[in-house]
Design a protein around this motif. Structure first.
Motif, PDB file in Angstrom:
ATOM      1  N   LEU A 164     -43.379  27.695  -1.665  1.00 34.28           N
ATOM      2  CA  LEU A 164     -42.647  26.510  -1.937  1.00 34.28           C
ATOM      3  C   LEU A 164     -43.256  25.573  -3.015  1.00 34.28           C
ATOM      4  CD1 LEU A 164     -43.311  25.643   2.099  1.00 34.28           C
ATOM      5  CD2 LEU A 164     -41.254  26.660   0.890  1.00 34.28           C
ATOM      6  N   LEU A 165     -42.580  25.482  -3.736  1.00 34.87           N
ATOM      7  CA  LEU A 165     -42.951  24.904  -5.311  1.00 34.87           C
ATOM      8  C   LEU A 165     -43.670  23.653  -5.245  1.00 34.87           C
ATOM      9  CD1 LEU A 165     -40.489  26.923  -7.424  1.00 34.87           C
ATOM     10  CD2 LEU A 165     -42.829  27.784  -7.155  1.00 34.87           C
ATOM     11  N   ASP A 166     -42.903  22.766  -4.516  1.00 33.92           N
ATOM     12  CA  ASP A 166     -43.220  21.442  -4.870  1.00 33.92           C
ATOM     13  C   ASP A 166     -44.668  21.267  -3.911  1.00 33.92           C
ATOM     14  OD1 ASP A 166     -41.370  20.807  -6.276  1.00 33.92           O
ATOM     15  OD2 ASP A 166     -40.017  19.964  -4.362  1.00 33.92           O
ATOM     16  N   GLU A 167     -44.819  21.764  -2.862  1.00 32.68           N
ATOM     17  CA  GLU A 167     -45.918  21.580  -2.011  1.00 32.68           C
ATOM     18  C   GLU A 167     -47.277  22.318  -2.676  1.00 32.68           C
ATOM     19  OE1 GLU A 167     -43.200  22.266  -0.728  1.00 32.68           O
ATOM     20  OE2 GLU A 167     -43.040  21.631   1.723  1.00 32.68           O
ATOM     21  N   THR A 168     -46.743  23.412  -3.274  1.00 36.32           N
ATOM     22  CA  THR A 168     -47.813  24.234  -4.067  1.00 36.32           C
ATOM     23  C   THR A 168     -48.422  23.413  -5.372  1.00 36.32           C
ATOM     24  OG1 THR A 168     -46.973  26.373  -3.357  1.00 36.32           O
ATOM     25  CG2 THR A 168     -48.373  26.398  -5.409  1.00 36.32           C
ATOM     26  N   ARG A 169     -47.433  22.819  -5.900  1.00 35.37           N
ATOM     27  CA  ARG A 169     -47.840  21.921  -7.053  1.00 35.37           C
ATOM     28  C   ARG A 169     -48.713  20.841  -6.934  1.00 35.37           C
ATOM     29  NH1 ARG A 169     -43.363  20.364 -11.125  1.00 35.37           N
ATOM     30  NH2 ARG A 169     -43.479  22.451 -12.044  1.00 35.37           N
ATOM     31  N   ALA A 170     -48.494  20.299  -5.428  1.00 37.98           N
ATOM     32  CA  ALA A 170     -49.146  19.000  -5.147  1.00 37.98           C
ATOM     33  C   ALA A 170     -50.693  19.733  -4.821  1.00 37.98           C
ATOM     34  CB  ALA A 170     -48.549  18.415  -4.135  1.00 37.98           C
ATOM     35  N   ARG A 171     -50.635  20.629  -4.287  1.00 37.26           N
ATOM     36  CA  ARG A 171     -51.860  21.221  -3.557  1.00 37.26           C
ATOM     37  C   ARG A 171     -52.781  22.161  -4.779  1.00 37.26           C
ATOM     38  NH1 ARG A 171     -51.296  22.450   2.357  1.00 37.26           N
ATOM     39  NH2 ARG A 171     -53.488  23.589   2.025  1.00 37.26           N
ATOM     40  N   LEU A 172     -52.268  22.751  -5.226  1.00 37.18           N
ATOM     41  CA  LEU A 172     -52.928  23.727  -6.150  1.00 37.18           C
ATOM     42  C   LEU A 172     -53.364  23.187  -7.485  1.00 37.18           C
ATOM     43  CD1 LEU A 172     -53.547  27.008  -6.020  1.00 37.18           C
ATOM     44  CD2 LEU A 172     -51.408  27.363  -7.376  1.00 37.18           C
ATOM     45  N   ALA A 173     -52.446  22.734  -8.040  1.00 40.55           N
ATOM     46  CA  ALA A 173     -52.550  22.223  -9.562  1.00 40.55           C
ATOM     47  C   ALA A 173     -53.693  21.226  -9.619  1.00 40.55           C
ATOM     48  CB  ALA A 173     -51.553  21.293  -9.837  1.00 40.55           C
ATOM     49  N   PRO A 174     -54.123  20.385  -8.827  1.00 38.91           N
ATOM     50  CA  PRO A 174     -55.420  19.552  -9.232  1.00 38.91           C
ATOM     51  C   PRO A 174     -56.672  20.161  -9.099  1.00 38.91           C
ATOM     52  CG  PRO A 174     -53.921  18.483  -7.483  1.00 38.91           C
ATOM     53  CD  PRO A 174     -53.525  19.801  -7.581  1.00 38.91           C
ATOM     54  N   PHE A 175     -56.754  21.387  -7.983  1.00 36.94           N
ATOM     55  CA  PHE A 175     -58.159  21.908  -7.900  1.00 36.94           C
ATOM     56  C   PHE A 175     -58.039  23.129  -9.180  1.00 36.94           C
ATOM     57  CE2 PHE A 175     -59.454  26.233  -6.949  1.00 36.94           C
ATOM     58  CZ  PHE A 175     -60.763  25.772  -6.437  1.00 36.94           C
ATOM     59  N   LEU A 176     -57.027  23.470  -9.642  1.00 34.20           N
ATOM     60  CA  LEU A 176     -57.224  24.445 -10.677  1.00 34.20           C
ATOM     61  C   LEU A 176     -57.212  23.797 -11.877  1.00 34.20           C
ATOM     62  CD1 LEU A 176     -54.389  27.358 -10.041  1.00 34.20           C
ATOM     63  CD2 LEU A 176     -56.947  27.479  -9.854  1.00 34.20           C
ATOM     64  N   ARG A 177     -57.006  22.617 -12.252  1.00 35.99           N
ATOM     65  CA  ARG A 177     -56.953  21.838 -13.200  1.00 35.99           C
ATOM     66  C   ARG A 177     -58.406  21.466 -13.491  1.00 35.99           C
ATOM     67  NH1 ARG A 177     -52.936  18.039 -12.527  1.00 35.99           N
ATOM     68  NH2 ARG A 177     -51.168  19.581 -13.327  1.00 35.99           N
ATOM     69  N   HIS A 178     -59.103  21.182 -12.299  1.00 35.43           N
ATOM     70  CA  HIS A 178     -60.331  20.585 -12.302  1.00 35.43           C
ATOM     71  C   HIS A 178     -61.169  21.750 -12.579  1.00 35.43           C
ATOM     72  CE1 HIS A 178     -64.343  19.840 -10.312  1.00 35.43           C
ATOM     73  NE2 HIS A 178     -63.993  18.820 -10.890  1.00 35.43           N
ATOM     74  N   GLU A 179     -61.067  22.884 -12.122  1.00 33.50           N
ATOM     75  CA  GLU A 179     -61.684  24.099 -12.618  1.00 33.50           C
ATOM     76  C   GLU A 179     -61.667  24.364 -14.277  1.00 33.50           C
ATOM     77  OE1 GLU A 179     -63.337  24.538  -9.419  1.00 33.50           O
ATOM     78  OE2 GLU A 179     -63.481  26.534 -10.481  1.00 33.50           O
ATOM     79  N   ALA A 180     -60.447  24.427 -14.702  1.00 25.91           N
ATOM     80  CA  ALA A 180     -60.531  24.809 -16.177  1.00 25.91           C
ATOM     81  C   ALA A 180     -60.954  23.638 -16.667  1.00 25.91           C
ATOM     82  CB  ALA A 180     -58.857  24.818 -16.414  1.00 25.91           C
ATOM     83  N   GLN A 181     -60.880  22.441 -16.497  1.00 25.07           N
ATOM     84  CA  GLN A 181     -61.531  21.190 -17.290  1.00 25.07           C
ATOM     85  C   GLN A 181     -63.089  21.536 -17.223  1.00 25.07           C
ATOM     86  OE1 GLN A 181     -59.403  18.164 -15.423  1.00 25.07           O
ATOM     87  NE2 GLN A 181     -58.010  18.204 -17.140  1.00 25.07           N
ATOM     88  N   ALA A 182     -63.436  21.934 -16.051  1.00 25.78           N
ATOM     89  CA  ALA A 182     -64.944  22.110 -16.067  1.00 25.78           C
ATOM     90  C   ALA A 182     -65.378  23.460 -16.718  1.00 25.78           C
ATOM     91  CB  ALA A 182     -65.394  22.525 -14.460  1.00 25.78           C
TER      92      ALA A 182
END
Ligand code: ASP
Ligand code: MG
Length: 471
Positions: A164-182
């Motif tokens: 489910l692409l929208d739900e996934t974007r809402a939940r997965l993206a912030p977490f992974l973005r934070h990891e990458a930024q760290a």
């Protein structure tokens, strides 16, 4: 807006031996935007999980199966490094959990699609631990993540789930973005996510490519790399056509059709999320990282009408369903399709005439399919005929559906070799034509089509996109 990070997926053969981790590490070091790695299970592991679920097991067998699996992964951990201690514990934890699950299946002698998917997911869970631990050894701050725990959300279709692409974007993206930024590199399990009802759901065999595309979609990344230990798409299977050559570019539709019709380079479903966000899929060979590989993207459409590649699916069967008289026919196609779907049968292609519907199904699903159709309400179906031992050949290229004479050339080339063409389908997609031949004619038919378009020799590097290639 996200930074131009990349997701890189590593297939089973790229994560199965110690020397491969060094290769992955150098891929990551060489381009620090590769912040998201999606991994498959170590090769063969998912197969063994499928096998152990296929028949009831004794406790003893389960114990030794899990012990072997645990050992296999422990052996791949870096020796005597601190990084490995945490992973060793994680692998032990996974092994214990898997063992309990398999006991449960053995005691209850019952397996639900949900339990099945959960069991099958352990290959990727174990692989992510091993890969992350090894990358740490090469100075990469790699952290393993289980996709269902970090918000890759799917529907509830176990065994063949859709993200489910929208739900996934809402939940997965912030977490992974934070990891990458760290500054961390996320090592994410492929193949599965978390269903709406909160269970593990897999995407079907080979589904890790799809996972990578879903991660790219969530983060709106421009590039999805699919790393294997072989090259990307080719003009045909080199096992059948020795002069087949690599392709540097394909359109989304060409790649999707080729994969659907048997090319092994990519999981056909991975195209959809990529196309939805305009990301390019780049297929790379880890043993030759400098080769460009095959790129599939929004700007790789060559509508010259040339045939780009030929693929095939072996061991199918044609099911011919004959309708009783007029008036009944309207409902026939939909009823047959529904019956086959509920019997879990995949229909590769269908052709209808006034009196008959011909459907192409997997040979090993034939008896199931036949049974399902014969159970249709009385009076609808007159008789069923079966044509076993068929192979489906498809030739693919943007615009072939509009180009005069392409089909004629193919069928003449095949007929000239005395090969009988059975079922032809064109127009379902303007990008692909398909036809069937007897299994025993498959090799010769594929060679004939390839020679018709490309001659006997490698035509040199593929012409740049937009330019016409060989005629
Ligand atoms: N490990 C899974 C399979 O073998 C998924 C994958 O490899 O992509 O099907
Ligand atoms: Mg695999």
């Amino acid at each position: 807006m996200t930074e131009p990070w990349k997701v890189a997926k590593f297939g089973g053969n790229c994560v199965s031996t110690g020397d491969m981790y060094e290769r992955i590490a150098s891929v990551v070091h060489e381009d620090l935007t590769r912040k998201f790695l999606v991994v498959s299970a170590i090769s063969g592991v998912t197969d063994t999980l499928v096998t152990i679920l296929a028949r009831p097991q004794e406790e003893k067998e389960i114990d030794s199966f899990v012990a072997d699996l645990r050992r296999k992964h422990m052996d791949l951990l870096p020796k005597s490094r601190e990084g490995a201690t945490g992973s060793g514990g994680a692998i032990d934890g996974l092994a214990t959990k898997l063992e309990r699950l398999l006991y449960g299946v053995a005691y209850t002698e019952e397996i639900t699609p949900r339990t099945r998917d959960f069991v099958l997911s352990f290959g990727e869970r174990l692989a992510a631990q091993v890969v992350a631990a090894n990358l740490c050894l090469f100075g990469i701050d790699a952290v393993p993540h289980e996709a269902d725990a970090i918000g890759l959300i799917t529907d509830d279709t176990y065994g063949n789930a859709t993200a489910l692409l929208d739900e996934t974007r809402a939940r997965l993206a912030p977490f992974l973005r934070h990891e990458a930024q760290a500054g961390r590199v996320s090592v994410i399990t492929g193949f599965f996510g978390l269903s709406r009802e909160g269970k593990t759901a897999t995407f079907g065999r080979g589904g890790s490519d799809y996972s990578a595309a879903v991660v790219a979609h969530a983060l709106e990344l421009p590039t999805i790399e699919i790393w294997k230990d072989v090259g990307g798409f080719m003009s045909a299977d080199p096992k059948i056509v020795p002069e087949a050559f690599p392709l540097s570019a394909l359109s989304y539709d060409e790649a999707a059709e080729l994969s659907y019709f048997g090319a092994k380079a990519l999981h056909p479903r991975s195209v959809q999320p990529a196309q939805a966000c305009g990301a390019s899929i780049v297929l790379k060979n880890i043993t030759r990282p400098d080769e460009t590989g095959t790129r599939i993207g929004p700007d790789t459409v060559d509508r010259s009408g040339d045939v780009k590649s030929i693929s095939y699916v072996r061991d199918l069967a044609t099911l011919k369903v004959f309708a009783t008289g007029a008036g009944q026919k309207e409902g026939l196609l939909s009823q047959v399709a529904t019956a086959l779907t509920s019997a879990g049968t995949n229909v590769y292609s269908a052709a209808t005439s006034q009196t008959c519907i011909a459907l192409l199904v997997d040979a090993d699903a034939l008896s199931r399919a036949k049974k399902a159709v014969s159970r249709l309400p009385f009076g609808l179906v007159e008789r069923i005929e079966v044509l076993p031992h068929v192979s489906l050949i498809s030739f693919v290229g943007e615009g072939v559906g509009y180009t005069h004479g392409v089909a004629a050339r193919v069928f003449r080339a095949v007929a000239d070799r005395g090969i009988n063409v059975q079922l032809i389908s064109a127009g379902a997609s303007m990008v692909a034509y398909t036809f069937t031949v007897d299994n025993q004619d498959l090799e010769r038919a594929v060679q004939a089509v390839h020679r018709e378009f490309f001659g006997h020799r490698y035509p040199g590097p593929q012409a740049p996109v937009g330019a016409r290639s060989h005629g």
